[in-house]
Design a protein around this motif. Structure first.
Motif, PDB file in Angstrom:
ATOM      1  N   LEU A  31       0.822  -1.199   0.000  1.00  0.00           N
ATOM      2  CA  LEU A  31       0.000   0.000   0.000  1.00  0.00           C
ATOM      3  C   LEU A  31       0.862   1.258   0.000  1.00  0.00           C
ATOM      4  N   GLU A  89      -5.679  -1.016  -4.275  1.00  0.00           N
ATOM      5  CA  GLU A  89      -4.779  -0.187  -3.481  1.00  0.00           C
ATOM      6  C   GLU A  89      -4.354   1.050  -4.250  1.00  0.00           C
ATOM      7  N   LEU A 146      -7.217   3.513  -4.200  1.00  0.00           N
ATOM      8  CA  LEU A 146      -7.319   4.192  -2.912  1.00  0.00           C
ATOM      9  C   LEU A 146      -6.208   5.223  -2.745  1.00  0.00           C
ATOM     10  N   ALA A 147      -5.015   4.872  -3.183  1.00  0.00           N
ATOM     11  CA  ALA A 147      -3.873   5.769  -3.035  1.00  0.00           C
ATOM     12  C   ALA A 147      -4.065   7.051  -3.835  1.00  0.00           C
ATOM     13  N   LYS A 185      -1.210  -2.770   7.247  1.00  0.00           N
ATOM     14  CA  LYS A 185      -1.888  -2.009   6.198  1.00  0.00           C
ATOM     15  C   LYS A 185      -2.893  -1.028   6.793  1.00  0.00           C
ATOM     16  N   ARG A 186      -3.599  -1.465   7.816  1.00  0.00           N
ATOM     17  CA  ARG A 186      -4.584  -0.586   8.459  1.00  0.00           C
ATOM     18  C   ARG A 186      -3.886   0.618   9.100  1.00  0.00           C
ATOM     19  N   HIS A 239      -1.051   1.901   8.167  1.00  0.00           N
ATOM     20  CA  HIS A 239      -0.570   2.758   7.088  1.00  0.00           C
ATOM     21  C   HIS A 239      -1.709   3.597   6.520  1.00  0.00           C
ATOM     22  N   MET A 240      -2.862   2.965   6.318  1.00  0.00           N
ATOM     23  CA  MET A 240      -4.018   3.698   5.818  1.00  0.00           C
ATOM     24  C   MET A 240      -4.413   4.788   6.822  1.00  0.00           C
TER      25      MET A 240
END
Length: 158
Positions: free
Chosen positions: A19, A45, A48-49, A129-130, A132-133
């Protein structure tokens, strides 16, 4: 077989940080390489990015977007918090990866145990990942709409 733990760790770290590997120009839905493109495993991903801004971009463009000191302080703190959390998760991921390697490094693999261990490892990856998001969302929330627009222009998005 002795390289299995290293290979697994490399794979899991790659997957966990996918991500964060955002290119300067992110494909949008309906464009070649975008989410609808068949065979594009990172499509969701990447899509979203498109809406978020990595810390490196914000740092590089801080003068161009007129980043205020309080914004910089808040973003810096969010990055520090993220790094601390991810460091703990990396230790945990290493441990879970080693457990999986131990299970796989047998002449006959206990499939139930190995898949249960894969679930544990994937759970840690999900947390990375969570986190990082969450960081990327915190960064975006610190930026004004004008700053977000300027960053989108710089990286080639709209």
């Amino acid at each position: 077989m002795k390289h299995l733990p290293r290979l697994l760790m490399g794979f899991t770290l790659f997957a966990a940080t996918a991500l964060g590997a955002q290119l300067p120009s992110t494909p949008r839905p309906g464009t070649p390489g975008g989410p609808e493109s068949p065979g594009n495993p990172r499509a969701a991903e990447d899509w979203l990015a498109h809406f978020l801004f990595p810390p490196e971009l914000v740092m590089q463009q801080q003068q161009a977007i007129a980043l205020k000191p309080d914004q910089r302080t808040a973003i810096t703190q969010a990055i520090k918090d993220f790094q601390g959390k991810v460091l703990d998760l990396q230790w945990q991921m290493q441990e879970e990866t080693q457990h999986l390697a131990d299970l796989l490094n047998k002449p006959v693999v206990d499939q139930v145990a190995a898949l249960a261990q894969v679930d544990k490892l994937l759970g840690v990856e999900r947390e990375v990942k969570r986190a990082h998001m969450g960081l990327l969302i915190q960064i975006k929330n610190q930026l004004t709409p004008a700053q977000q627009g300027k960053l989108s222009e710089v990286r080639g998005g709209s």
